[in-house]
Design a protein around this motif. Structure first.
Motif, PDB file in Angstrom:
ATOM      1  N   GLU A  48      20.595   8.993  24.998  1.00  8.92           N
ATOM      2  CA  GLU A  48      21.634   9.170  26.017  1.00  8.92           C
ATOM      3  C   GLU A  48      22.336  10.517  25.872  1.00  8.92           C
ATOM      4  O   GLU A  48      22.555  11.233  26.861  1.00  8.92           O
ATOM      5  CB  GLU A  48      22.652   8.028  25.906  1.00  8.92           C
ATOM      6  N   GLU A  49      22.657  10.898  24.633  1.00  5.78           N
ATOM      7  CA  GLU A  49      23.333  12.175  24.411  1.00  5.78           C
ATOM      8  C   GLU A  49      22.390  13.354  24.656  1.00  5.78           C
ATOM      9  O   GLU A  49      22.810  14.397  25.158  1.00  5.78           O
ATOM     10  CB  GLU A  49      23.903  12.236  22.994  1.00  5.78           C
ATOM     11  N   LYS A  50      21.118  13.187  24.303  1.00  5.70           N
ATOM     12  CA  LYS A  50      20.159  14.260  24.523  1.00  5.70           C
ATOM     13  C   LYS A  50      19.972  14.529  26.019  1.00  5.70           C
ATOM     14  O   LYS A  50      19.909  15.677  26.456  1.00  5.70           O
ATOM     15  CB  LYS A  50      18.814  13.899  23.891  1.00  5.70           C
ATOM     16  N   GLN A  51      19.926  13.458  26.800  1.00  6.98           N
ATOM     17  CA  GLN A  51      19.797  13.611  28.244  1.00  6.98           C
ATOM     18  C   GLN A  51      21.033  14.273  28.829  1.00  6.98           C
ATOM     19  O   GLN A  51      20.935  15.143  29.702  1.00  6.98           O
ATOM     20  CB  GLN A  51      19.567  12.239  28.897  1.00  6.98           C
ATOM     21  N   LYS A  52      22.200  13.871  28.332  1.00 10.36           N
ATOM     22  CA  LYS A  52      23.443  14.467  28.808  1.00 10.36           C
ATOM     23  C   LYS A  52      23.489  15.951  28.472  1.00 10.36           C
ATOM     24  O   LYS A  52      23.908  16.777  29.303  1.00 10.36           O
ATOM     25  CB  LYS A  52      24.649  13.755  28.200  1.00 10.36           C
ATOM     26  N   LEU A  53      23.052  16.312  27.268  1.00  5.00           N
ATOM     27  CA  LEU A  53      23.019  17.718  26.877  1.00  5.00           C
ATOM     28  C   LEU A  53      22.134  18.522  27.821  1.00  5.00           C
ATOM     29  O   LEU A  53      22.525  19.592  28.303  1.00  5.00           O
ATOM     30  CB  LEU A  53      22.519  17.842  25.435  1.00  5.00           C
ATOM     31  N   LYS A  54      20.932  18.013  28.116  1.00  4.67           N
ATOM     32  CA  LYS A  54      20.023  18.731  29.008  1.00  4.67           C
ATOM     33  C   LYS A  54      20.616  18.891  30.401  1.00  4.67           C
ATOM     34  O   LYS A  54      20.561  19.974  30.998  1.00  4.67           O
ATOM     35  CB  LYS A  54      18.687  17.986  29.096  1.00  4.67           C
TER      36      LYS A  54
END
Length: 433
Positions: free
Chosen positions: A407-413
């Motif tokens: 979830e955080e990786k997607q938000k970062l991207k």
């Protein structure tokens, strides 16, 4: 039913006023906030003089403070009577009815000391203090404006109802709405709001503020300290020639992040018990001491705590993102994620990886990693960005080779891509695999 209270009469400019006290229980029963008065919604913008109440602030901060702190205190509420046709009924002690009973040396001092009588029909409203008025009600009842229990209040503070609240009562005046609006404006617009740092300096009811002052002023660990002279508290930002290492507001933010990471979910709306406070202090100081000793830029900035080191600190702040308070905050938060979150690194490994990131402010680093995230403009003439702290923290963790939850990786991207809508720039690869 008429009520008589002791009062002191005063005058400032063309405004007459009285200083009185009432029990908090009487205050919440007697005073009405302006928006609850009949006809308030029909007033024009020019006629209205009070802001809407921030009920969240009252519920989460002011009311829990009043309910849980035995040393609670705040300043006088400024109020007036809205439905009076003339001056209030005030009798001074030196009036004929009383003067004969006073010692002669008291009589000259008692012109403005006496008794104020209310008929019981008065509508009293706050000109300043409606948030404190609501906080009294919330603390005494334990319920918010929706009638729901307040999480930060263990039980209603019934004893508060019998405690004394000071009121400054402005004498009823002609052209009420116009003049009341002017008084409200004078009170609120001429007062300088304290900075975040100044609030932290004076707040003894917030464990994070207490810890921030301790870390700023005292030895954190044997041989490790910042020192109060190197922490700016009157402002929340550092100027080009400021000799400081950081700001008190940044120390506060970092402490809050540490406590939330290690003690979920902490109740930080009031002081914890002494045992929990000691745990908070121990964990904050351990992390501060470790990073001040193991992050190379911090070591250099604090290598000379005297004035001889001021020039070096200024130079580092101009050339290195970790010389900037916001960069410091984001590094600490990334360290928490790398070690206590999903990263899984040891403290030593996390610090090693963080030291290898491209912190120097040069065009290659800015365009390759930090542009529009932590820095705006060119390396030579740009400036730090303070609004992207969550994004910056995630980016630091990513660059250091930390494993972000999906979830955080997607938000970062997504958040990174949103900063470059015209060129579809991809997220940079980790610096350390």
């Amino acid at each position: 039913m008429p009520t008589t209270v002791p009062a002191m009469k005063g005058k400032m400019g063309d405004i007459n006023y009285y200083v009185i006290s009432m029990k908090a229980g009487e205050v919440i029963q007697t005073l009405k906030i302006p928006k609850d008065m009949p006809g308030w919604d029909n007033l024009t913008i020019d006629e209205k003089y009070q802001r809407d109440i921030n009920y969240r602030r009252v519920r989460d901060h002011i009311a829990p403070y009043l309910a849980s702190n035995p040393s609670r205190f705040f300043g006088a509420l400024i109020v007036t009577v809205m439905n009076s046709n003339g001056p209030l009924n005030f009798r001074a002690l030196n009036d004929d009815a009383f003067a004969g009973e006073l010692r002669s040396d008291y009589q000259s001092a008692s012109d403005n000391i006496g008794f104020l009588t209310f008929q019981g029909r008065e509508v009293i409203v706050p000109l300043d203090g409606q948030h404190r008025l609501k906080a009294l009600e919330f603390a005494i009842t334990g319920l918010d404006n929706q009638g729901n229990p307040i999480p930060g209040i263990r039980k209603p503070c019934i004893e508060l109802a019998s405690e004394d609240i000071v009121l400054i009562l402005v004498d009823p005046i002609k052209n009420k709405t116009e003049k009341i609006r002017r008084i409200f404006t004078r009170i609120n617009l001429t007062a300088r709001r304290p900075t975040t740092g100044e609030n932290i300096v004076t707040n003894d009811d917030d464990i994070i503020a207490v810890l921030a002052r301790d870390i700023a002023s005292n030895e954190i660990e044997k041989g490790v300290r910042i020192g109060a002279d190197l922490v700016k508290f009157k402002d929340n930002t550092l100027r080009k020639q400021d000799p400081y290492f950081t700001t008190l507001a940044i120390i506060y933010n970092i402490n809050e992040a540490i406590i939330k990471a290690y003690f979920p979910p902490p109740d930080i709306t009031r002081l914890p018990d002494s045992e929990k406070a000691d745990e908070y202090e121990e964990q904050c100081k351990k992390i501060w001491a470790f990073l001040l000793k193991n992050i190379e830029t911090f070591q250099l900035m604090l290598s000379d705590l005297e004035s001889d080191g001021d020039e070096l600190r200024c130079q580092i702040r101009q050339s290195n993102l970790l010389g900037k308070p916001v960069g410091q905050e984001c590094l600490f938060k990334a360290f928490l994620k790398l070690t206590n979150g999903s990263g899984g690194f040891s403290w030593k490994e996390a610090a090693k990886r963080l030291n290898q990131l491209p912190w120097l402010i040069n065009d290659e680093n800015i365009s390759g990693y930090w542009e529009n995230v932590l820095w705006s403009g060119t390396a030579e003439s740009g400036r730090i960005i303070t609004k992207n702290r969550i994004l910056t923290t995630l980016l630091i963790m990513h660059l250091a080779g930390g494993v972000l939850p999906d979830e955080e990786k997607q938000k970062l991207k997504e958040d990174f891509a949103a900063l470059f809508p015209s060129d579809d720039r991809p997220l940079p690869d980790p610096v350390i695999q």
